[in-house]
Every structure is written in C-alpha cells, then in structure tokens.
Design an enzyme around this catalytic site. Structure first.
Site, PDB file in Angstrom:
ATOM      1  CG  ASP A 102      -0.356  -0.204   2.540  1.00  0.00           C
ATOM      2  OD1 ASP A 102       0.872  -0.421   2.625  1.00  0.00           O
ATOM      3  OD2 ASP A 102      -1.075  -0.141   3.551  1.00  0.00           O
ATOM      4  CG  ASP A 105       6.060   5.879   6.331  1.00  0.00           C
ATOM      5  OD1 ASP A 105       5.878   7.015   5.879  1.00  0.00           O
ATOM      6  OD2 ASP A 105       6.161   5.656   7.556  1.00  0.00           O
ATOM      7  CB  VAL A 155      -2.999   8.882   3.325  1.00  0.00           C
ATOM      8  CG1 VAL A 155      -2.397  10.204   2.905  1.00  0.00           C
ATOM      9  CG2 VAL A 155      -2.023   7.739   3.090  1.00  0.00           C
ATOM     10  CG  ASP A 161      -5.154   0.623   9.213  1.00  0.00           C
ATOM     11  OD1 ASP A 161      -4.177   0.424   8.470  1.00  0.00           O
ATOM     12  OD2 ASP A 161      -5.092   0.531  10.455  1.00  0.00           O
ATOM     13  NE  ARG A 167      -7.550  -2.429   7.510  1.00  0.00           N
ATOM     14  CZ  ARG A 167      -6.213  -2.376   7.521  1.00  0.00           C
ATOM     15  NH1 ARG A 167      -5.567  -1.997   6.445  1.00  0.00           N
ATOM     16  NH2 ARG A 167      -5.547  -2.717   8.598  1.00  0.00           N
TER      17      ARG A 167
HETATM   18  P1  IMP Z   1       7.454   1.274   6.297  1.00  0.00           P
HETATM   19  O1  IMP Z   1       8.080  -0.011   6.711  1.00  0.00           O
HETATM   20  O2  IMP Z   1       7.778   2.399   7.236  1.00  0.00           O
HETATM   21  O3  IMP Z   1       7.711   1.656   4.867  1.00  0.00           O
HETATM   22  O4  IMP Z   1       5.937   1.054   6.547  1.00  0.00           O
HETATM   23  C1  IMP Z   1       5.018   0.927   5.608  1.00  0.00           C
HETATM   24  C2  IMP Z   1       3.707   0.574   6.278  1.00  0.00           C
HETATM   25  O5  IMP Z   1       3.350   1.544   7.281  1.00  0.00           O
HETATM   26  C3  IMP Z   1       2.613   0.627   5.258  1.00  0.00           C
HETATM   27  O6  IMP Z   1       2.437  -0.626   4.659  1.00  0.00           O
HETATM   28  C4  IMP Z   1       1.416   1.018   6.091  1.00  0.00           C
HETATM   29  O7  IMP Z   1       0.827  -0.128   6.649  1.00  0.00           O
HETATM   30  C5  IMP Z   1       1.984   1.854   7.215  1.00  0.00           C
HETATM   31  N1  IMP Z   1       1.811   3.277   6.897  1.00  0.00           N
HETATM   32  C6  IMP Z   1       2.759   4.153   6.514  1.00  0.00           C
HETATM   33  N2  IMP Z   1       2.252   5.362   6.280  1.00  0.00           N
HETATM   34  C7  IMP Z   1       0.916   5.263   6.519  1.00  0.00           C
HETATM   35  C8  IMP Z   1      -0.178   6.194   6.423  1.00  0.00           C
HETATM   36  O8  IMP Z   1      -0.052   7.381   6.063  1.00  0.00           O
HETATM   37  N3  IMP Z   1      -1.405   5.695   6.733  1.00  0.00           N
HETATM   38  C9  IMP Z   1      -1.611   4.412   7.127  1.00  0.00           C
HETATM   39  N4  IMP Z   1      -0.621   3.505   7.210  1.00  0.00           N
HETATM   40  C10 IMP Z   1       0.637   3.934   6.915  1.00  0.00           C
HETATM   41 MG    MG Z   2       1.148  -2.149   5.477  1.00  0.00          MG
END
Ligand code: IMP
Ligand code: MG
Length: 190
Positions: A102, A105, A155, A161, A167
C-alpha cells in the site's frame, strides 16, 4: 479506547486511482509479457483493495497470494526486521513475482519483504506500491512501480487504515485532527 476526533480531507479521488491503476497494470503486463504465470503477492492488510483492482487490469495468467508481516517494536529498531504473521501458501522458487504494497514509508517493510522473498529463488522479483512517501525514507528501497508520490501526511482509504478504520473509503484522504485529547474543542467541527 477513545479516539481524537478527526476529519478526512480528500487527497486522491477514486477516479484518479482507477486511471493510475489501469496505467500501472499496463506497464506490469508489458514488463512480464510471456510469463507462464505471475504470482502477485499482496501485503496484508493494507493492499487488499489495491491488489483486487490491479489484478483485474493485468492481462497475464495470474496467481494471487498474500503475506502478512509485522514490524518488530522499538526494541528491535536497529535491525528493523519484520516478523511473518502469515506466510505465502505457494512456493515462489523459479516464479515471476510481483509484491504489492500500500505505502512505502520508511521503506523497512518493503526492503525486508524483498530480502525475504529473494532468498526463496524467484526467477524475477519486482514490486508495486500504490503510494510512496520518499521524504520519510530511512532505508534505500524503491518500488519498481509507484502509483502516487505523496508528501509526509497520514493517509487513509482504499484499503489503508488509521487504527483499523477507514479502509473502506473509495478514495484516499489525509487525516486531520480537529481537537486535542484533554483540551476543549478549538472550534473546529468534529
Ligand atoms: P514502512 O516499513 O515504514 O515503509 O511502513 C510501511 C507501512 O506503514 C505501510 O504498509 C502502512 O501499513 C503503514 N503506513 C505508513 N504510512 C501510513 C499512512 O499514512 N497511513 C496508514 N498507514 C501507513
Ligand atoms: Mg502495510
């Protein structure tokens, strides 16, 4: 648990998402042309809406599988490994694989998943993320395909979510808090 009141400001419309998903699917179809079968791996739970729309626009033989991972807590921050909560049902050895996420980040989730699946000997391993927040990146990873690049906003919608809520929104919006817990309302509508 009480929630701080918030509103959702629309950011990406359902129509814009549909157009982008169609374009991404076209690129993916071209990139994997001639494959005997593309294994599309959705990362639960945030990718479930995106993967449903994406696979219906991919014009290739497709198999759908799901992987659920959870980040370790802060105690493990140095390694930032992920834990498998639900593994794939199928073997991806020698297969063409597309991981569908999705949001990228910090990048730790996608990086760890690609590393993990890479150890299973896929013939080809690519990734597609609906959203990318490059300003938040803490590890060097970029999805092969990205739907939309967005600023550092929290977001929700289209599968994504906030504390398991929102969702089911058909569009993507950003969360805006309207009042602080323990303080009186600042006059904004809740
Ligand atoms: P990362 O390992 O930090 O890249 O995390 C990614 C995961 O964090 C995504 O798959 C989402 O589940 C969650 N996430 C990151 N940003 C958001 C956001 O703005 N809204 C909701 N979930 C987020
Ligand atoms: Mg995720």
């Amino acid at each position: 648990m009480p929630h701080r009141p918030y509103v959702i400001d629309p950011m990406i419309s359902a129509k814009a998402i549909a157009a982008r998903v169609e374009a991404l699917a076209g690129e993916i179809t071209a990139a994997f042309a001639g494959t005997d079968k593309l294994v599309v791996v959705g990362l639960l739970r945030g990718s479930f809406v995106f993967i449903a729309d994406l696979v219906r626009e991919i014009d290739l033989p497709v198999e759908v599988d799901f992987l659920e991972v959870s980040s370790y807590g802060d105690a493990m921050e140095s390694s930032r490994e992920v834990r498998i909560l639900k593994d794939l049902r199928g073997d991806i050895g020698g297969r063409d694989v597309l991981v569908v996420e999705d949001i990228v980040d910090t990048g730790f989730t996608l990086a760890a998943v690609l590393r993990l699946l890479g150890t299973r000997g896929p013939r080809r391993l690519e990734s597609c993320a609906l959203l990318d927040k490059p300003s938040r990146r803490e590890t060097q990873v970029t999805a092969t395909w990205t739907g939309f690049t967005i600023p550092d906003e929290f977001v929700v919608g289209y599968g994504i979510d906030f504390a398991q809520r929102n969702r089911n929104l058909p569009y993507i919006g950003k969360v805006r808090f309207t009042a602080s817990e323990g303080t009186s309302d600042d006059g904004a509508a809740a």
